[in-house]
Design a protein around this motif. Sequence first.
Motif, short mmCIF file in Angstrom:
data_model
loop_
_atom_site.label_atom_id
_atom_site.label_comp_id
_atom_site.label_asym_id
_atom_site.label_seq_id
_atom_site.Cartn_x
_atom_site.Cartn_y
_atom_site.Cartn_z
N HIS A 209 0.99 6.31 1.08
CA HIS A 209 0.14 5.35 0.39
C HIS A 209 0.71 3.94 0.49
O HIS A 209 -0.04 2.97 0.70
N TYR A 210 2.03 3.80 0.30
CA TYR A 210 2.63 2.47 0.38
C TYR A 210 2.42 1.86 1.77
O TYR A 210 2.07 0.68 1.90
N HIS A 211 2.63 2.65 2.80
CA HIS A 211 2.43 2.16 4.18
C HIS A 211 0.97 1.81 4.43
O HIS A 211 0.66 0.77 5.03
N LYS A 212 0.07 2.67 3.96
CA LYS A 212 -1.36 2.45 4.16
C LYS A 212 -1.82 1.16 3.48
O LYS A 212 -2.51 0.33 4.10
N PHE A 213 -1.46 0.97 2.23
CA PHE A 213 -1.89 -0.22 1.49
C PHE A 213 -1.26 -1.49 2.05
O PHE A 213 -1.91 -2.53 2.12
N ASP A 214 0.01 -1.40 2.44
CA ASP A 214 0.70 -2.55 2.99
C ASP A 214 0.05 -3.01 4.30
O ASP A 214 -0.18 -4.21 4.50
N LYS A 215 -0.27 -2.08 5.14
CA LYS A 215 -0.90 -2.40 6.44
C LYS A 215 -2.28 -2.99 6.23
O LYS A 215 -2.65 -3.98 6.86
N LYS A 216 -3.08 -2.36 5.36
CA LYS A 216 -4.44 -2.83 5.11
C LYS A 216 -4.43 -4.22 4.50
O LYS A 216 -5.26 -5.07 4.84
#
Length: 336
Positions: A209-216
């Motif tokens: 989730h952290y990677h997903k939100f950071d990228k988005k």
Amino acid sequence: MYAVWRYPQGAFPSGVKAAVQYGENLQALSVALNTVGAVSIKRTYEILSGVFNIPISTGTVSSMVTRCAESLCGTVNEIKEKMAGSALGHFDETGTRVDKKLWWIHNASNCEYTYLDISPKSGTQGMEQCGILTGFKGTGVHGCWASYWNYTDIQHAVCCAHLLRELTGISENHLGQKWTSAFTDLLLEMKKAKDKAVGKGKTSLSCYHYHKFDKKYDELIEQARKENPLPETIVKKRGRKKKGKILSLVDRLANYKASICLFIRNFKVPFDNNRAERDLRMIKVKTKVSGCFRTEKGARDYLKIMPYVGTAHKQGYNAYEAIKNAIAGHPDFIFE
């Protein structure tokens, strides 16, 4: 000799010192009506005189409020110290009229305490006069106003509810801005993921989730910059180019990313700054109902009683009970 018969003589209660004196219940009701109830001194007098048929005057009601406020000086200072030493604080400010001039009420609060103070200045000057942020070392939740960033010793958390309102405003007034609705969806998705994790007893999100939100997040900032390039100027002018409301928001979202996303990194940090807004709501009601404070002294009296009542409410006591204890000389019961 004859004995002289004397009738038994009663003694007045120790607190009775005048020919006409009002009890703690009536005093507490008068103060509660004028402060928590946002009823003016004149209307408080009319209500009490009409309901109880007692010879109370507007001056008496005003004196009751003043005496109550004076009894709370030590208690309010203790609330201030506890707020300054807390791990999390909500900060906000709002304007009101004092003697026909614009003054600013500054708020610092959390789930246990409410502190309010007033200053003729807004921004950093007012914050310095009120004295909470000068010694605060915890996490401060605020609305991203520039003055808050002057305090480098605290960890900043930006109110995402403010950002949602700004994004919605741009979406409604600038139909070509596609990134705003996507960014709104991202913030709400982040909030939903956190709420779901909290419901399961977790204290953090997964690395996925952290990677997903950071990228988005970074992708949407890039998209926003492409949709809103800096305008080209034909004639060279000194200074920076004017960005406008949209690009200014994009820059804030980019520059303060860590503070905006702090609520998913630290689950003790809330998504919004509603706590401070709720604690300031009665100030706006008082201003709308009564129009203004006639004197600085009246405003300061009010702002001694309201944080005390707000703190008492957070400890499980109602306003009338708290005010009655203050009048009786036991305001520190809220710390027991």
